[in-house]
Design a protein around this motif. Structure first.
Motif, mmCIF file in Angstrom:
data_model
loop_
_atom_site.group_PDB
_atom_site.id
_atom_site.type_symbol
_atom_site.label_atom_id
_atom_site.label_comp_id
_atom_site.label_asym_id
_atom_site.label_seq_id
_atom_site.Cartn_x
_atom_site.Cartn_y
_atom_site.Cartn_z
ATOM 1 N N ALA A 19 33.861 27.530 48.276
ATOM 2 C CA ALA A 19 34.199 28.917 48.478
ATOM 3 C C ALA A 19 34.254 29.207 50.080
ATOM 4 N N SER A 83 26.400 30.451 47.773
ATOM 5 C CA SER A 83 27.471 31.119 48.525
ATOM 6 C C SER A 83 27.550 30.636 49.970
ATOM 7 N N ASP A 144 39.097 35.652 45.902
ATOM 8 C CA ASP A 144 38.568 37.020 45.925
ATOM 9 C C ASP A 144 37.951 37.437 47.260
ATOM 10 N N THR A 145 38.005 36.556 48.258
ATOM 11 C CA THR A 145 37.458 36.873 49.576
ATOM 12 C C THR A 145 38.013 35.876 50.577
ATOM 13 N N ASN A 146 37.681 36.044 51.831
ATOM 14 C CA ASN A 146 38.008 35.039 52.841
ATOM 15 C C ASN A 146 36.769 34.188 53.066
ATOM 16 N N VAL A 147 36.985 32.924 53.448
ATOM 17 C CA VAL A 147 35.891 31.982 53.635
ATOM 18 C C VAL A 147 35.871 31.499 55.076
ATOM 19 N N ASN A 166 30.183 26.563 55.361
ATOM 20 C CA ASN A 166 31.050 27.645 54.904
ATOM 21 C C ASN A 166 30.251 28.750 54.244
ATOM 22 N N CYS A 167 30.799 29.960 54.375
ATOM 23 C CA CYS A 167 30.229 31.145 53.753
ATOM 24 C C CYS A 167 31.353 32.172 53.618
ATOM 25 N N THR A 168 31.079 33.251 52.932
ATOM 26 C CA THR A 168 32.095 34.288 52.793
ATOM 27 C C THR A 168 32.261 35.044 54.109
ATOM 28 N N GLU A 169 33.376 35.727 54.242
ATOM 29 C CA GLU A 169 33.637 36.517 55.443
ATOM 30 C C GLU A 169 32.536 37.562 55.647
ATOM 31 N N GLU A 170 32.031 38.125 54.558
ATOM 32 C CA GLU A 170 30.982 39.133 54.654
ATOM 33 C C GLU A 170 29.703 38.569 55.269
ATOM 34 N N GLN A 171 29.455 37.278 55.090
ATOM 35 C CA GLN A 171 28.252 36.635 55.619
ATOM 36 C C GLN A 171 28.469 36.026 57.006
#
Length: 189
Positions: A19, A83, A144-147, A166-171
């Motif tokens: 992800a 995540s 469903d998000t950017n990585v 790697n992590c989500t854009e929010e993180q």
């Protein structure tokens, strides 16, 4: 060179299962992140690297779900939600330190073709603990998000060791400096 291109394609697909633009390698390590990290020995104690404290090795079942296909990383450290990941793969394809610059350029080109809308933060080759290390840092679109991805690679025993955070854009804002600290902690014995 055909082997290098084949390796790049394989690496890109492995990493896609997860992800300030820099054009030259940083000359000094980045500032420390705000996360607690602990030293881990990997590859039969040939490599030492920092990993976030409390991260566990991802189960085979979760790895099969998160990285569908046969070319998943061989070692994945993850948080309890899976995540945020720090993954390593010691690939069978031979490489020398002198080939890392070409490998980084080809990896970047492959990502640009697969993800033309990706946001690039940097790429290049640097020296970390007396070892040549290539890296690419970018934000890629996912379902469903950017990585956020920080990939780093070096030669170990004549073969490429590929690491990725790697992590989500929010993180990303919370973890980006720690990701760089992880990369800069890499030590090959």
């Amino acid at each position: 060179m055909k082997k290098v291109i084949a390796l790049i394609v394989m690496c890109v697909f492995v990493l896609l299962g997860c992800a300030e633009k820099e054009t030259s390698a940083p000359s000094t390590p980045p500032p420390k992140g705000n996360k607690q990290l602990e030293q881990k020995q990997i590859l039969d104690n040939k490599v030492s690297v920092l990993v976030p404290k409390g991260f566990e090795i991802m189960s085979e079942e979760m790895a099969a779900t998160k990285y569908p296909g046969g070319n998943r990383p061989t070692l994945i450290f993850t948080d309890e939600d899976a995540s945020i990941n720090v993954a390593f793969n010691h690939l069978p394809t031979p490489i020398s330190e002198e080939e890392l610059e070409k490998f980084v350029a080809a990896t970047k080109k492959q990502f640009e073709q697969l993800h033309p809308t990706a946001t690039w933060y940097g790429d290049g080759v640097t020296t970390i603990n007396n070892k040549t290390v290539g890296y690419v840092e970018l934000l890629t679109p996912a379902i469903d998000t950017n990585v956020y991805n920080l990939m780093f690679m070096t030669e170990v025993d004549g073969r490429i060791l590929l690491g990725t955070f790697n992590c989500t854009e929010e993180q990303m804002e919370e973890w980006r400096l720690s990701a760089k600290e992880i990369m800069h902690s890499l030590q090959v014995k």
